[in-house]
Design an enzyme around this catalytic site. Structure first.
Site, PDB file in Angstrom:
ATOM      1  N   VAL A 151       2.451  -1.240   4.485  1.00 24.42           N
ATOM      2  CA  VAL A 151       2.085   0.108   4.063  1.00 24.42           C
ATOM      3  C   VAL A 151       3.344   0.971   4.147  1.00 24.42           C
ATOM      4  CG1 VAL A 151       0.572   2.084   4.516  1.00 24.42           C
ATOM      5  CG2 VAL A 151      -0.196  -0.241   5.106  1.00 24.42           C
ATOM      6  N   CYS A 152       3.601   1.762   3.130  1.00 22.38           N
ATOM      7  CA  CYS A 152       4.752   2.667   3.140  1.00 22.38           C
ATOM      8  C   CYS A 152       4.607   3.649   4.303  1.00 22.38           C
ATOM      9  CB  CYS A 152       4.848   3.418   1.818  1.00 22.38           C
ATOM     10  SG  CYS A 152       6.152   4.679   1.818  1.00 22.38           S
ATOM     11  N   VAL A 153       5.581   3.649   5.190  1.00 23.81           N
ATOM     12  CA  VAL A 153       5.503   4.455   6.410  1.00 23.81           C
ATOM     13  C   VAL A 153       5.433   5.947   6.115  1.00 23.81           C
ATOM     14  CG1 VAL A 153       8.009   4.455   6.797  1.00 23.81           C
ATOM     15  CG2 VAL A 153       6.454   4.778   8.726  1.00 23.81           C
ATOM     16  N   PHE A 195       0.847  -1.182   0.000  1.00 20.65           N
ATOM     17  CA  PHE A 195       0.000   0.000   0.000  1.00 20.65           C
ATOM     18  C   PHE A 195       0.888   1.238   0.000  1.00 20.65           C
ATOM     19  CE2 PHE A 195      -2.460  -3.420   1.690  1.00 20.65           C
ATOM     20  CZ  PHE A 195      -3.725  -3.233   1.158  1.00 20.65           C
ATOM     21  N   ALA A 238       2.015   6.857   4.736  1.00 16.61           N
ATOM     22  CA  ALA A 238       1.005   6.666   5.782  1.00 16.61           C
ATOM     23  C   ALA A 238       1.037   7.837   6.764  1.00 16.61           C
ATOM     24  CB  ALA A 238       1.242   5.343   6.499  1.00 16.61           C
TER      25      ALA A 238
END
Length: 125
Positions: free
Chosen positions: A74-76, A36, A79
């Site tokens: 999920v890409c930090v 994501f 996010a």
């Protein structure tokens, strides 16, 4: 291996198509992985409420993870930029709380690079 790169909001048509495509591929016996990124990070917000007459895309991803052992990274950075945060990053950045929906996890963009090899087909939603 099919890598689904989910960059669309869970409220968009493409966001809904992503989880439907993943479900179909798993039923066909294909191996998938998911990442994501961008607006796809909204999917991991546990505070996102959905009316009863509209299926929750986040809950559908949770079910796929529970039933098929699919990781939901999920890409930090994308996010955090969208207000989706886990407890560790909340403490690190002085934020009041966290709202990451399990079993989603925040990871670095390098995770995406490691998911791609010569036999990976990437499908973006």
């Amino acid at each position: 291996m099919i890598l689904l790169l989910v960059t669309s909001s869970p409220h968009s048509h493409a966001g809904k198509l992503a989880v439907e495509y993943a479900t179909k591929q798993l039923h066909l016996g294909n191996q998938i992985s998911v990442f994501f990124y961008g607006d796809g990070a909204y999917t991991a917000n546990r505070l996102m409420w959905q009316t009863a007459d509209v299926p929750s895309v986040a809950k559908q991803w949770q079910a796929l993870s529970d039933n098929h052992g699919i990781a939901l990274p999920v890409c930090v950075s994308t996010a955090l930029a969208r207000g989706v945060c886990d407890a560790q990053n909340a403490a690190r950045h002085g934020l009041i709380g966290d709202n990451l929906l399990p079993p989603f996890s925040l990871v670095g963009l390098s995770e995406l690079a490691m998911m791609i090899d010569d036999t990976t087909s990437v499908v973006q939603f």
